[in-house]
Design a protein around this motif. Structure first.
Motif, PDB file in Angstrom:
ATOM      1  N   ALA A  16      20.311  17.462  36.105  1.00  0.00           N
ATOM      2  CA  ALA A  16      19.981  17.911  34.753  1.00  0.00           C
ATOM      3  C   ALA A  16      18.587  18.539  34.715  1.00  0.00           C
ATOM      4  O   ALA A  16      18.391  19.591  34.098  1.00  0.00           O
ATOM      5  N   ALA A  17      17.606  17.914  35.376  1.00  0.00           N
ATOM      6  CA  ALA A  17      16.238  18.444  35.380  1.00  0.00           C
ATOM      7  C   ALA A  17      16.207  19.850  35.959  1.00  0.00           C
ATOM      8  O   ALA A  17      15.604  20.765  35.377  1.00  0.00           O
ATOM      9  N   GLY A  18      16.847  20.049  37.098  1.00  0.00           N
ATOM     10  CA  GLY A  18      16.876  21.383  37.707  1.00  0.00           C
ATOM     11  C   GLY A  18      17.562  22.405  36.817  1.00  0.00           C
ATOM     12  O   GLY A  18      17.073  23.532  36.656  1.00  0.00           O
ATOM     13  N   ASN A  19      18.675  22.014  36.211  1.00  0.00           N
ATOM     14  CA  ASN A  19      19.412  22.944  35.349  1.00  0.00           C
ATOM     15  C   ASN A  19      18.621  23.306  34.097  1.00  0.00           C
ATOM     16  O   ASN A  19      18.631  24.462  33.663  1.00  0.00           O
ATOM     17  N   VAL A  20      17.949  22.328  33.502  1.00  0.00           N
ATOM     18  CA  VAL A  20      17.165  22.591  32.289  1.00  0.00           C
ATOM     19  C   VAL A  20      15.976  23.497  32.616  1.00  0.00           C
ATOM     20  O   VAL A  20      15.690  24.459  31.891  1.00  0.00           O
TER      21      VAL A  20
END
Length: 142
Positions: A16-20
């Motif tokens: 999620a962190a990478g995608n956001v």
């Protein structure tokens, strides 16, 4: 697979962190780094990850415009929820983690907001890259 106390695994939080961060860069907000629990965890500090705290050092838009852009451009992944405080009128972005039924709250901390207290000398060349993600230095995270 390790689970965070929020019910999310570390891998789900990391994804999620990478995608956001990628989505923020896609809408023009690329002076960003992780702070908070996820950043501390990446630094090796045992912390619970219940949301993603992301600092935007030099935002080009207001927080509301950034949130709207994320929800508009990535409607399958981002959505906005009202504050739990009935006296507040703002919305918080949530991110749907692909391949799961989980969501995670995204807190955007804008460097243009004096209440956020990001030092004016803090620059993206101070970011530490851990596992491919830009992270604030540990002295700033804690």
């Amino acid at each position: 697979m390790r689970r965070a106390s929020s019910g999310l695994s570390y891998d789900e939080c990391y994804q999620a962190a990478g995608n956001v961060l990628d989505a923020l860069a896609d809408i023009g907000e690329d002076w960003t780094c992780l702070v908070g629990g996820m950043a501390a965890k990446l630094h090796g500090v045992e912390r619970r990850v219940k949301d993603l705290d992301i600092a935007l050092l030099h935002p080009y838009k207001s927080e509301e415009d950034i949130q709207d852009d994320l929800a508009d451009h990535y409607s399958g992944r981002f959505y906005l929820v009202p504050s739990q405080d009935p006296e507040q009128t703002f919305f918080k972005p949530m991110y749907r983690i692909p391949g799961t039924t989980h969501n995670i709250k995204v807190d955007l901390l804008l460097g243009s907001d004096p209440a956020v207290e990001i030092p004016s000398t803090f620059h993206r060349n101070h970011f530490v890259e851990i596992d491919g993600l830009p992270i604030a230095p540990l002295y700033y995270v804690l």
